[in-house]
Design a protein around this motif. Structure first.
Motif, PDB file in Angstrom:
ATOM      1  N   LEU A   6       0.873   7.832   6.239  1.00  0.00           N
ATOM      2  CA  LEU A   6       0.380   8.588   5.076  1.00  0.00           C
ATOM      3  C   LEU A   6       0.149  10.052   5.437  1.00  0.00           C
ATOM      4  CD1 LEU A   6      -2.237   6.340   3.211  1.00  0.00           C
ATOM      5  CD2 LEU A   6      -0.173   7.361   2.268  1.00  0.00           C
TER       6      LEU A   6
ATOM      7  N   GLU B 135      -8.695   8.009  -0.097  1.00  0.00           N
ATOM      8  CA  GLU B 135      -8.752   7.087  -1.244  1.00  0.00           C
ATOM      9  C   GLU B 135      -7.645   6.055  -1.151  1.00  0.00           C
ATOM     10  OE1 GLU B 135     -10.518   9.538  -5.076  1.00  0.00           O
ATOM     11  OE2 GLU B 135      -8.465   9.886  -4.483  1.00  0.00           O
ATOM     12  N   ARG B 136      -6.457   6.530  -0.764  1.00  0.00           N
ATOM     13  CA  ARG B 136      -5.305   5.621  -0.676  1.00  0.00           C
ATOM     14  C   ARG B 136      -5.498   4.586   0.441  1.00  0.00           C
ATOM     15  NH1 ARG B 136      -0.360   7.054  -3.581  1.00  0.00           N
ATOM     16  NH2 ARG B 136      -0.967   8.630  -5.072  1.00  0.00           N
TER      17      ARG B 136
ATOM     18  N   TYR C 207      -4.351   3.907 -11.014  1.00  0.00           N
ATOM     19  CA  TYR C 207      -4.345   3.881  -9.551  1.00  0.00           C
ATOM     20  C   TYR C 207      -4.693   5.280  -9.071  1.00  0.00           C
ATOM     21  CZ  TYR C 207      -2.555   3.047  -4.805  1.00  0.00           C
ATOM     22  OH  TYR C 207      -2.426   2.927  -3.440  1.00  0.00           O
ATOM     23  N   VAL C 208      -5.804   5.402  -8.331  1.00  0.00           N
ATOM     24  CA  VAL C 208      -6.293   6.693  -7.839  1.00  0.00           C
ATOM     25  C   VAL C 208      -6.194   7.773  -8.936  1.00  0.00           C
ATOM     26  CG1 VAL C 208      -6.295   8.310  -5.874  1.00  0.00           C
ATOM     27  CG2 VAL C 208      -5.478   5.998  -5.523  1.00  0.00           C
TER      28      VAL C 208
ATOM     29  N   ASP D 182       1.650  -1.829  -8.405  1.00  0.00           N
ATOM     30  CA  ASP D 182       0.484  -2.113  -7.568  1.00  0.00           C
ATOM     31  C   ASP D 182      -0.019  -3.543  -7.814  1.00  0.00           C
ATOM     32  OD1 ASP D 182      -0.816  -1.914 -10.035  1.00  0.00           O
ATOM     33  OD2 ASP D 182      -2.612  -1.081  -9.097  1.00  0.00           O
TER      34      ASP D 182
ATOM     35  N   GLN E 295      -7.935   2.075  -0.850  1.00  0.00           N
ATOM     36  CA  GLN E 295      -7.204   1.258  -1.823  1.00  0.00           C
ATOM     37  C   GLN E 295      -6.324   0.238  -1.085  1.00  0.00           C
ATOM     38  OE1 GLN E 295      -7.510   2.369  -5.123  1.00  0.00           O
ATOM     39  NE2 GLN E 295      -6.327   0.720  -5.996  1.00  0.00           N
ATOM     40  N   ALA E 296      -5.706   0.688   0.017  1.00  0.00           N
ATOM     41  CA  ALA E 296      -4.811  -0.179   0.795  1.00  0.00           C
ATOM     42  C   ALA E 296      -5.562  -1.410   1.313  1.00  0.00           C
ATOM     43  CB  ALA E 296      -4.207   0.599   1.963  1.00  0.00           C
TER      44      ALA E 296
ATOM     45  N   PRO F 274       0.808  -1.217   0.000  1.00  0.00           N
ATOM     46  CA  PRO F 274       0.000   0.000   0.000  1.00  0.00           C
ATOM     47  C   PRO F 274       0.843   1.268   0.000  1.00  0.00           C
ATOM     48  CG  PRO F 274      -0.594  -1.444   1.834  1.00  0.00           C
ATOM     49  CD  PRO F 274       0.595  -2.046   1.173  1.00  0.00           C
ATOM     50  N   SER F 275       0.269   2.312  -0.561  1.00  0.00           N
ATOM     51  CA  SER F 275       0.893   3.618  -0.561  1.00  0.00           C
ATOM     52  C   SER F 275       1.172   4.028   0.890  1.00  0.00           C
ATOM     53  CB  SER F 275      -0.124   4.578  -1.205  1.00  0.00           C
ATOM     54  OG  SER F 275       0.413   5.823  -1.371  1.00  0.00           O
TER      55      SER F 275
ATOM     56  N   ASP G 299      -0.042  14.489   0.381  1.00  0.00           N
ATOM     57  CA  ASP G 299      -1.346  14.377  -0.261  1.00  0.00           C
ATOM     58  C   ASP G 299      -2.407  15.038   0.610  1.00  0.00           C
ATOM     59  OD1 ASP G 299      -0.551  12.670  -2.525  1.00  0.00           O
ATOM     60  OD2 ASP G 299      -0.161  11.183  -0.964  1.00  0.00           O
TER      61      ASP G 299
ATOM     62  N   VAL H 136      -7.286  12.512  -0.975  1.00  0.00           N
ATOM     63  CA  VAL H 136      -6.389  11.522  -1.582  1.00  0.00           C
ATOM     64  C   VAL H 136      -5.964  10.487  -0.536  1.00  0.00           C
ATOM     65  CG1 VAL H 136      -4.131  11.206  -2.703  1.00  0.00           C
ATOM     66  CG2 VAL H 136      -5.583  13.109  -3.376  1.00  0.00           C
TER      67      VAL H 136
END
Ligand code: 5GP
Length: 202
Positions: free
Chosen positions: A137, A150-151, A79-80, A106, A154-155, A16-17, A143, A147
Protein backbone atom coordinates in the motif's frame (compact mmCIF):
# COMPACT_ATOMS: atom_id res chain seq x y z
CA UNK A 1 -17.60 -30.87 -26.73
CA UNK A 2 -18.03 -28.84 -23.53
CA UNK A 3 -21.72 -28.22 -22.93
CA UNK A 4 -22.65 -24.57 -22.58
CA UNK A 5 -24.20 -23.38 -19.37
CA UNK A 6 -27.50 -21.64 -19.90
CA UNK A 7 -26.90 -18.65 -17.68
CA UNK A 8 -23.54 -17.08 -17.02
CA UNK A 9 -21.72 -17.59 -13.73
CA UNK A 10 -21.47 -14.65 -11.37
CA UNK A 11 -17.96 -14.53 -9.91
CA UNK A 12 -17.09 -12.25 -7.00
CA UNK A 13 -13.51 -11.38 -6.17
CA UNK A 14 -12.73 -9.51 -2.96
CA UNK A 15 -9.62 -8.71 -1.05
CA UNK A 16 -8.03 -5.86 0.87
CA UNK A 17 -6.98 -2.70 -0.89
CA UNK A 18 -3.38 -3.13 -2.09
CA UNK A 19 -3.52 -6.94 -2.28
CA UNK A 20 -2.99 -6.79 -6.05
CA UNK A 21 -6.53 -7.54 -7.24
CA UNK A 22 -6.25 -5.37 -10.36
CA UNK A 23 -3.06 -7.09 -11.51
CA UNK A 24 -4.50 -10.53 -10.83
CA UNK A 25 -7.72 -9.60 -12.69
CA UNK A 26 -5.84 -8.19 -15.70
CA UNK A 27 -3.89 -11.45 -16.04
CA UNK A 28 -6.98 -13.56 -15.44
CA UNK A 29 -8.92 -11.72 -18.15
CA UNK A 30 -6.09 -12.08 -20.64
CA UNK A 31 -6.35 -15.87 -20.11
CA UNK A 32 -10.14 -15.82 -20.08
CA UNK A 33 -11.28 -13.02 -22.44
CA UNK A 34 -14.74 -14.63 -22.49
CA UNK A 35 -15.36 -13.32 -18.95
CA UNK A 36 -17.10 -9.95 -18.70
CA UNK A 37 -15.57 -7.61 -16.12
CA UNK A 38 -18.18 -5.40 -14.48
CA UNK A 39 -16.94 -1.81 -14.24
CA UNK A 40 -18.28 -0.41 -10.96
CA UNK A 41 -19.63 3.05 -10.31
CA UNK A 42 -17.78 5.05 -7.68
CA UNK A 43 -17.78 8.49 -6.11
CA UNK A 44 -14.04 8.29 -5.37
CA UNK A 45 -11.62 10.47 -7.32
CA UNK A 46 -9.68 8.74 -10.13
CA UNK A 47 -6.10 7.79 -9.24
CA UNK A 48 -3.26 8.57 -11.60
CA UNK A 49 -3.54 6.27 -14.59
CA UNK A 50 -7.19 5.39 -14.02
CA UNK A 51 -9.68 6.09 -16.81
CA UNK A 52 -13.44 6.58 -16.69
CA UNK A 53 -15.26 3.54 -18.06
CA UNK A 54 -12.15 1.36 -17.77
CA UNK A 55 -11.33 1.12 -14.06
CA UNK A 56 -14.54 2.66 -12.78
CA UNK A 57 -17.42 4.87 -13.87
CA UNK A 58 -16.54 7.96 -11.84
CA UNK A 59 -19.70 9.82 -10.78
CA UNK A 60 -20.71 12.50 -8.29
CA UNK A 61 -22.39 11.70 -4.96
CA UNK A 62 -25.64 13.18 -6.32
CA UNK A 63 -25.68 10.92 -9.34
CA UNK A 64 -24.86 7.91 -7.17
CA UNK A 65 -27.73 8.79 -4.77
CA UNK A 66 -30.13 9.06 -7.74
CA UNK A 67 -29.05 5.63 -8.92
CA UNK A 68 -29.71 4.22 -5.43
CA UNK A 69 -33.16 5.83 -5.44
CA UNK A 70 -33.92 4.27 -8.84
CA UNK A 71 -32.82 0.84 -7.55
CA UNK A 72 -30.17 0.56 -10.25
CA UNK A 73 -27.60 -1.35 -8.19
CA UNK A 74 -27.31 -5.08 -7.59
CA UNK A 75 -25.33 -3.98 -4.54
CA UNK A 76 -23.51 -0.90 -3.32
CA UNK A 77 -21.39 -0.06 -0.31
CA UNK A 78 -19.59 2.79 1.37
CA UNK A 79 -15.85 2.10 1.65
CA UNK A 80 -13.51 4.62 3.33
CA UNK A 81 -15.94 7.54 2.75
CA UNK A 82 -16.72 6.76 -0.89
CA UNK A 83 -19.55 4.87 -2.54
CA UNK A 84 -19.03 1.94 -4.87
CA UNK A 85 -21.77 0.02 -6.70
CA UNK A 86 -22.52 -2.64 -9.32
CA UNK A 87 -25.00 -1.87 -12.10
CA UNK A 88 -27.78 -4.44 -12.02
CA UNK A 89 -28.88 -3.94 -15.63
CA UNK A 90 -25.42 -4.40 -17.16
CA UNK A 91 -24.65 -7.65 -15.37
CA UNK A 92 -28.14 -9.12 -15.89
CA UNK A 93 -27.76 -8.63 -19.64
CA UNK A 94 -24.47 -10.51 -19.67
CA UNK A 95 -25.61 -13.34 -17.40
CA UNK A 96 -28.79 -13.79 -19.45
CA UNK A 97 -26.64 -14.07 -22.57
CA UNK A 98 -24.74 -16.97 -20.91
CA UNK A 99 -21.63 -14.88 -20.27
CA UNK A 100 -19.70 -15.23 -16.99
CA UNK A 101 -19.42 -11.95 -15.09
CA UNK A 102 -16.63 -10.94 -12.74
CA UNK A 103 -17.25 -8.43 -9.94
CA UNK A 104 -14.38 -6.93 -7.96
CA UNK A 105 -16.17 -5.73 -4.85
CA UNK A 106 -15.64 -5.35 -1.11
CA UNK A 107 -16.85 -7.75 1.60
CA UNK A 108 -20.07 -5.80 2.29
CA UNK A 109 -21.00 -5.99 -1.40
CA UNK A 110 -20.10 -9.69 -1.54
CA UNK A 111 -22.42 -10.41 1.39
CA UNK A 112 -25.28 -8.67 -0.45
CA UNK A 113 -24.55 -10.60 -3.65
CA UNK A 114 -24.57 -13.87 -1.66
CA UNK A 115 -28.05 -12.99 -0.33
CA UNK A 116 -29.47 -12.04 -3.74
CA UNK A 117 -27.64 -14.62 -5.87
CA UNK A 118 -26.92 -17.75 -3.81
CA UNK A 119 -25.20 -19.44 -6.79
CA UNK A 120 -22.54 -16.72 -7.05
CA UNK A 121 -18.96 -17.95 -6.63
CA UNK A 122 -17.13 -15.98 -3.94
CA UNK A 123 -13.33 -15.87 -4.01
CA UNK A 124 -11.21 -13.95 -1.50
CA UNK A 125 -7.67 -12.87 -2.37
CA UNK A 126 -5.45 -12.37 0.65
CA UNK A 127 -1.91 -11.02 0.97
CA UNK A 128 0.81 -13.43 2.17
CA UNK A 129 0.99 -11.35 5.38
CA UNK A 130 -0.26 -8.09 6.88
CA UNK A 131 3.29 -6.65 6.76
CA UNK A 132 3.45 -7.34 3.03
CA UNK A 133 0.08 -5.61 2.50
CA UNK A 134 1.28 -2.57 4.40
CA UNK A 135 4.46 -2.49 2.28
CA UNK A 136 2.46 -2.75 -0.99
CA UNK A 137 0.00 0.00 0.00
CA UNK A 138 2.83 2.41 0.86
CA UNK A 139 4.78 1.36 -2.23
CA UNK A 140 2.13 2.41 -4.73
CA UNK A 141 2.28 6.07 -3.55
CA UNK A 142 -1.37 6.72 -4.43
CA UNK A 143 -2.83 7.48 -1.00
CA UNK A 144 -1.72 9.64 1.92
CA UNK A 145 -0.78 8.13 5.29
CA UNK A 146 -4.24 8.69 6.87
CA UNK A 147 -5.96 6.86 4.02
CA UNK A 148 -3.36 4.07 4.16
CA UNK A 149 -4.02 3.61 7.91
CA UNK A 150 -7.78 3.48 7.28
CA UNK A 151 -7.29 0.96 4.49
CA UNK A 152 -5.08 -1.24 6.72
CA UNK A 153 -7.68 -1.15 9.48
CA UNK A 154 -10.35 -2.00 6.91
CA UNK A 155 -8.16 -4.87 5.64
CA UNK A 156 -8.09 -6.46 9.11
CA UNK A 157 -11.88 -6.31 9.31
CA UNK A 158 -12.25 -7.67 5.77
CA UNK A 159 -10.03 -10.66 6.55
CA UNK A 160 -12.46 -11.63 9.34
CA UNK A 161 -15.07 -12.27 6.61
CA UNK A 162 -12.93 -14.90 4.82
CA UNK A 163 -14.99 -17.86 6.18
CA UNK A 164 -18.01 -16.54 4.24
CA UNK A 165 -16.18 -17.04 0.93
CA UNK A 166 -16.13 -20.27 -1.10
CA UNK A 167 -12.40 -20.07 -1.89
CA UNK A 168 -9.28 -18.35 -0.54
CA UNK A 169 -6.39 -17.52 -2.86
CA UNK A 170 -3.14 -16.14 -1.41
CA UNK A 171 -1.51 -13.63 -3.73
CA UNK A 172 2.12 -14.44 -3.01
CA UNK A 173 2.87 -14.46 -6.74
CA UNK A 174 0.44 -13.15 -9.38
CA UNK A 175 0.88 -16.04 -11.83
CA UNK A 176 0.25 -18.53 -9.02
CA UNK A 177 -2.88 -16.69 -7.82
CA UNK A 178 -4.24 -16.59 -11.39
CA UNK A 179 -3.52 -20.30 -11.85
CA UNK A 180 -5.54 -21.07 -8.73
CA UNK A 181 -8.46 -18.90 -9.82
CA UNK A 182 -8.49 -20.54 -13.26
CA UNK A 183 -8.59 -23.95 -11.56
CA UNK A 184 -11.48 -22.83 -9.33
CA UNK A 185 -13.44 -21.57 -12.36
CA UNK A 186 -12.85 -24.80 -14.25
CA UNK A 187 -13.98 -26.91 -11.29
CA UNK A 188 -17.04 -24.72 -10.80
CA UNK A 189 -18.09 -25.09 -14.44
CA UNK A 190 -17.93 -28.90 -14.05
CA UNK A 191 -20.59 -28.96 -11.34
CA UNK A 192 -23.31 -31.47 -12.11
CA UNK A 193 -26.00 -28.79 -11.88
CA UNK A 194 -24.44 -26.96 -14.85
CA UNK A 195 -24.02 -30.14 -16.88
CA UNK A 196 -27.46 -31.68 -16.74
CA UNK A 197 -27.83 -31.21 -20.51
CA UNK A 198 -25.08 -33.85 -20.97
CA UNK A 199 -27.53 -36.39 -19.53
CA UNK A 200 -30.16 -35.53 -22.12
CA UNK A 201 -28.38 -37.60 -24.73
CA UNK A 202 -27.67 -40.57 -22.38
P1 5GP B 1 -10.35 1.15 -4.52
O1 5GP B 1 -10.73 2.52 -4.04
O2 5GP B 1 -9.07 0.66 -3.88
O3 5GP B 1 -10.38 1.01 -6.00
O4 5GP B 1 -11.49 0.16 -3.99
C1 5GP B 1 -11.84 0.13 -2.64
C2 5GP B 1 -12.71 -1.10 -2.36
O5 5GP B 1 -13.96 -0.97 -3.04
C3 5GP B 1 -12.09 -2.40 -2.84
O6 5GP B 1 -12.23 -3.35 -1.80
C4 5GP B 1 -12.93 -2.78 -4.04
O7 5GP B 1 -13.02 -4.19 -4.18
C5 5GP B 1 -14.28 -2.22 -3.61
N1 5GP B 1 -15.21 -2.03 -4.74
C6 5GP B 1 -14.95 -1.66 -6.02
N2 5GP B 1 -16.07 -1.64 -6.74
C7 5GP B 1 -17.08 -2.01 -5.90
C8 5GP B 1 -18.50 -2.18 -6.07
O8 5GP B 1 -19.08 -2.00 -7.13
N3 5GP B 1 -19.20 -2.54 -4.96
C9 5GP B 1 -18.60 -2.76 -3.75
N4 5GP B 1 -19.38 -3.14 -2.74
N5 5GP B 1 -17.28 -2.61 -3.56
C10 5GP B 1 -16.53 -2.24 -4.61
Amino acid sequence: MTPKKQRGQLIVLSGPSGVGKSTVIAELLSDRPDIFFSVSFTTRQPRVGEADGVNYRFVSKDIFQDMIARDEFLEYACYVDNFYGTSLKVIEEQLDAGIDVLLEIDVQGAAKVREKCPDALLIFISPPSFEELSRRLRGRHTDDETVIKERLQQALEECRQIPKYDFLVVNDKVSHAVEEILAILTAESCRTKYRMNVMEGV
